[in-house]
Scaffold this motif. Structure first.
Motif, PDB file in Angstrom:
ATOM      1  N   ASP A  67      42.371  78.444 -29.470  1.00 17.26           N
ATOM      2  CA  ASP A  67      42.864  79.832 -29.536  1.00 17.26           C
ATOM      3  C   ASP A  67      41.863  80.787 -30.179  1.00 17.26           C
ATOM      4  O   ASP A  67      42.261  81.770 -30.827  1.00 17.26           O
ATOM      5  N   VAL A  68      40.593  80.471 -30.040  1.00 18.97           N
ATOM      6  CA  VAL A  68      39.576  81.398 -30.546  1.00 18.97           C
ATOM      7  C   VAL A  68      39.538  82.625 -29.632  1.00 18.97           C
ATOM      8  O   VAL A  68      39.554  82.500 -28.410  1.00 18.97           O
ATOM      9  N   THR A  69      39.506  83.806 -30.238  1.00 15.12           N
ATOM     10  CA  THR A  69      39.482  85.053 -29.470  1.00 15.12           C
ATOM     11  C   THR A  69      38.064  85.644 -29.408  1.00 15.12           C
ATOM     12  O   THR A  69      37.631  86.125 -28.373  1.00 15.12           O
ATOM     13  N   TYR A  70      37.367  85.613 -30.553  1.00 16.29           N
ATOM     14  CA  TYR A  70      36.038  86.241 -30.633  1.00 16.29           C
ATOM     15  C   TYR A  70      34.978  85.211 -31.021  1.00 16.29           C
ATOM     16  O   TYR A  70      35.224  84.391 -31.922  1.00 16.29           O
ATOM     17  N   VAL A  71      33.832  85.277 -30.382  1.00 16.99           N
ATOM     18  CA  VAL A  71      32.714  84.397 -30.757  1.00 16.99           C
ATOM     19  C   VAL A  71      31.478  85.258 -31.031  1.00 16.99           C
ATOM     20  O   VAL A  71      31.046  86.029 -30.161  1.00 16.99           O
ATOM     21  N   ILE A  72      30.952  85.134 -32.246  1.00 11.31           N
ATOM     22  CA  ILE A  72      29.709  85.840 -32.587  1.00 11.31           C
ATOM     23  C   ILE A  72      28.562  85.146 -31.849  1.00 11.31           C
ATOM     24  O   ILE A  72      28.445  83.918 -31.906  1.00 11.31           O
ATOM     25  N   VAL A  73      27.745  85.913 -31.166  1.00  9.41           N
ATOM     26  CA  VAL A  73      26.543  85.323 -30.549  1.00  9.41           C
ATOM     27  C   VAL A  73      25.326  86.166 -30.918  1.00  9.41           C
ATOM     28  O   VAL A  73      25.404  87.384 -31.030  1.00  9.41           O
ATOM     29  N   GLY A  74      24.207  85.466 -31.137  1.00 10.35           N
ATOM     30  CA  GLY A  74      22.965  86.167 -31.438  1.00 10.35           C
ATOM     31  C   GLY A  74      22.899  86.774 -32.818  1.00 10.35           C
ATOM     32  O   GLY A  74      22.164  87.750 -33.042  1.00 10.35           O
ATOM     33  N   HIS A  75      23.663  86.208 -33.773  1.00  8.95           N
ATOM     34  CA  HIS A  75      23.539  86.695 -35.157  1.00  8.95           C
ATOM     35  C   HIS A  75      22.070  86.579 -35.563  1.00  8.95           C
ATOM     36  O   HIS A  75      21.370  85.653 -35.140  1.00  8.95           O
ATOM     37  N   SER A  76      21.599  87.479 -36.402  1.00  5.10           N
ATOM     38  CA  SER A  76      20.154  87.486 -36.734  1.00  5.10           C
ATOM     39  C   SER A  76      19.720  86.185 -37.393  1.00  5.10           C
ATOM     40  O   SER A  76      18.571  85.770 -37.262  1.00  5.10           O
ATOM     41  N   GLU A  77      20.658  85.518 -38.098  1.00  5.51           N
ATOM     42  CA  GLU A  77      20.275  84.224 -38.700  1.00  5.51           C
ATOM     43  C   GLU A  77      20.030  83.185 -37.612  1.00  5.51           C
ATOM     44  O   GLU A  77      19.171  82.322 -37.738  1.00  5.51           O
ATOM     45  N   ARG A  78      20.767  83.245 -36.520  1.00  6.00           N
ATOM     46  CA  ARG A  78      20.551  82.315 -35.404  1.00  6.00           C
ATOM     47  C   ARG A  78      19.258  82.680 -34.668  1.00  6.00           C
ATOM     48  O   ARG A  78      18.509  81.820 -34.242  1.00  6.00           O
ATOM     49  N   ARG A  79      19.011  83.985 -34.552  1.00  2.03           N
ATOM     50  CA  ARG A  79      17.774  84.393 -33.873  1.00  2.03           C
ATOM     51  C   ARG A  79      16.557  83.978 -34.705  1.00  2.03           C
ATOM     52  O   ARG A  79      15.592  83.424 -34.187  1.00  2.03           O
ATOM     53  N   ALA A  80      16.619  84.227 -36.031  1.00  2.00           N
ATOM     54  CA  ALA A  80      15.439  83.987 -36.879  1.00  2.00           C
ATOM     55  C   ALA A  80      15.266  82.518 -37.256  1.00  2.00           C
ATOM     56  O   ALA A  80      14.157  82.002 -37.279  1.00  2.00           O
ATOM     57  N   LEU A  81      16.371  81.828 -37.560  1.00  2.00           N
ATOM     58  CA  LEU A  81      16.260  80.456 -38.089  1.00  2.00           C
ATOM     59  C   LEU A  81      16.385  79.391 -37.008  1.00  2.00           C
ATOM     60  O   LEU A  81      15.960  78.260 -37.204  1.00  2.00           O
ATOM     61  N   PHE A  82      17.022  79.726 -35.888  1.00  2.00           N
ATOM     62  CA  PHE A  82      17.268  78.717 -34.856  1.00  2.00           C
ATOM     63  C   PHE A  82      16.642  79.097 -33.503  1.00  2.00           C
ATOM     64  O   PHE A  82      16.997  78.530 -32.478  1.00  2.00           O
ATOM     65  N   GLY A  83      15.759  80.072 -33.537  1.00  2.00           N
ATOM     66  CA  GLY A  83      14.963  80.412 -32.351  1.00  2.00           C
ATOM     67  C   GLY A  83      15.744  80.959 -31.172  1.00  2.00           C
ATOM     68  O   GLY A  83      15.326  80.787 -30.021  1.00  2.00           O
ATOM     69  N   GLU A  84      16.854  81.607 -31.396  1.00  2.00           N
ATOM     70  CA  GLU A  84      17.623  82.127 -30.256  1.00  2.00           C
ATOM     71  C   GLU A  84      16.988  83.402 -29.696  1.00  2.00           C
ATOM     72  O   GLU A  84      16.825  84.383 -30.415  1.00  2.00           O
ATOM     73  N   THR A  85      16.646  83.340 -28.432  1.00  2.00           N
ATOM     74  CA  THR A  85      16.045  84.504 -27.752  1.00  2.00           C
ATOM     75  C   THR A  85      17.164  85.324 -27.085  1.00  2.00           C
ATOM     76  O   THR A  85      18.305  84.862 -26.968  1.00  2.00           O
ATOM     77  N   ASP A  86      16.792  86.491 -26.587  1.00  2.00           N
ATOM     78  CA  ASP A  86      17.772  87.312 -25.859  1.00  2.00           C
ATOM     79  C   ASP A  86      18.329  86.543 -24.660  1.00  2.00           C
ATOM     80  O   ASP A  86      19.503  86.678 -24.321  1.00  2.00           O
ATOM     81  N   GLU A  87      17.483  85.726 -24.046  1.00  2.00           N
ATOM     82  CA  GLU A  87      17.921  84.964 -22.866  1.00  2.00           C
ATOM     83  C   GLU A  87      18.996  83.934 -23.255  1.00  2.00           C
ATOM     84  O   GLU A  87      20.005  83.781 -22.562  1.00  2.00           O
ATOM     85  N   ILE A  88      18.773  83.272 -24.376  1.00  2.00           N
ATOM     86  CA  ILE A  88      19.771  82.295 -24.853  1.00  2.00           C
ATOM     87  C   ILE A  88      21.065  83.024 -25.226  1.00  2.00           C
ATOM     88  O   ILE A  88      22.172  82.593 -24.878  1.00  2.00           O
TER      89      ILE A  88
END
Ligand code: PEP
Length: 255
Positions: free
Chosen positions: A92-113
């Motif tokens: 029953d999750v309604t909202y999912v955060i994606v591309g948080h800056s910590e994920r972009r900076a620490l886990f290499g998430e690009t705009d494409e991901i």
């Protein structure tokens, strides 16, 4: 155009499942003293706490929406340690955060991901909260607007027009996250308005529908002015969301 403000608590890697239940209950107690039917509240605990929070929200009929902090873009497979959008939807999750800056900076998430994750979340009927924001270096070099525009174009590239209509974007300047130094209300308003224009360029007619949150050291003391800006439709709150009293005051400021 009236957009219901959304105040989201990003608990990051804090609280075990028992502490998470306690915070849900404390928060509901704090908020019971205020009217907040004009505001949506989402809570984003760590994955391992989701089932417990789902149960307490359901059994105690709490007014919160359940949220996650991240997910994979595939629904299943050999991806050790990952959690899929279908698993989140089942909780029953309604909202999912994606591309948080910590994920972009620490886990290499690009705009494409981020784009693939946002599309996968939306496909399961959940709403992605897509995070964008410039670093201090970007801001000082005068390229904040360009950086945020590029992130928006890349991160929203795979969403359909219908998915844009319910989308949430969080403008979070990286230098303001967890630092105690928030963007000024004028600067935050400028960038959120700019983000709305970019969204409208990508999918004409949706700029006025998308909710744009501000995030970065939102506290009870600065929330009223930030949330009072025309193009700011809520807040993504980190540190202050771990304290029920402070978070309730921020929710109250959004009414
Ligand atoms: C965040 O984690 O997205 C955030 C904005 O954190 P804080 O409120 O602590 O700056």
């Amino acid at each position: 155009m009236s957009r219901t403000p959304l105040i989201s608590g990003n608990w990051k890697m804090h609280l075990n499942h028992l502490e998470a239940i306690q915070l849900c209950q404390k928060l509901s107690y704090e908020l019971a003293r205020h009217r907040y039917d004009q505001v949506e509240v989402s809570l984003h605990p760590p994955f391992v706490d989701l089932r417990s929070c789902q149960t307490v929200i359901d059994v105690d009929r709490l007014e919160f929406k359940l949220g996650a902090q991240n997910c994979h873009d595939q629904n299943q497979g050999a991806f050790t340690g990952e959690v899929s959008p279908t698993m989140l939807a089942k909780l029953d999750v309604t909202y999912v955060i994606v591309g948080h800056s910590e994920r972009r900076a620490l886990f290499g998430e690009t705009d494409e991901i981020v784009a693939a994750k946002a599309a996968a979340v939306a496909k399961q009927g959940m709403t992605p909260i897509v995070c964008v924001g410039e670093t201090l270096e970007d801001r000082e070099a005068g390229r904040a607007t360009n950086v945020v525009t590029t992130q928006l174009r890349g991160s929203l590239a795979k969403l359909t027009r219908a998915q844009f209509e319910t989308l949430v974007v969080a403008y979070e300047p990286v230098w303001a996250i967890g630092t105690g130094r928030n963007a000024s209300p004028v600067d935050a308003q400028d960038m959120c308005a700019r983000a709305r224009r970019v969204i409208d360029e990508i999918r004409p007619g949706t700029g006025s529908l998308v909710r744009v949150q501000y995030g970065g050291s939102v506290k009870p003391v600065n929330a009223p002015e930030l949330l009072g800006q025309t193009d700011i439709d809520g807040a993504l709150v980190g540190g202050a969301s771990l304290d029920a009293t402070q978070f309730a005051r921020i929710v109250n400021a959004a009414r």
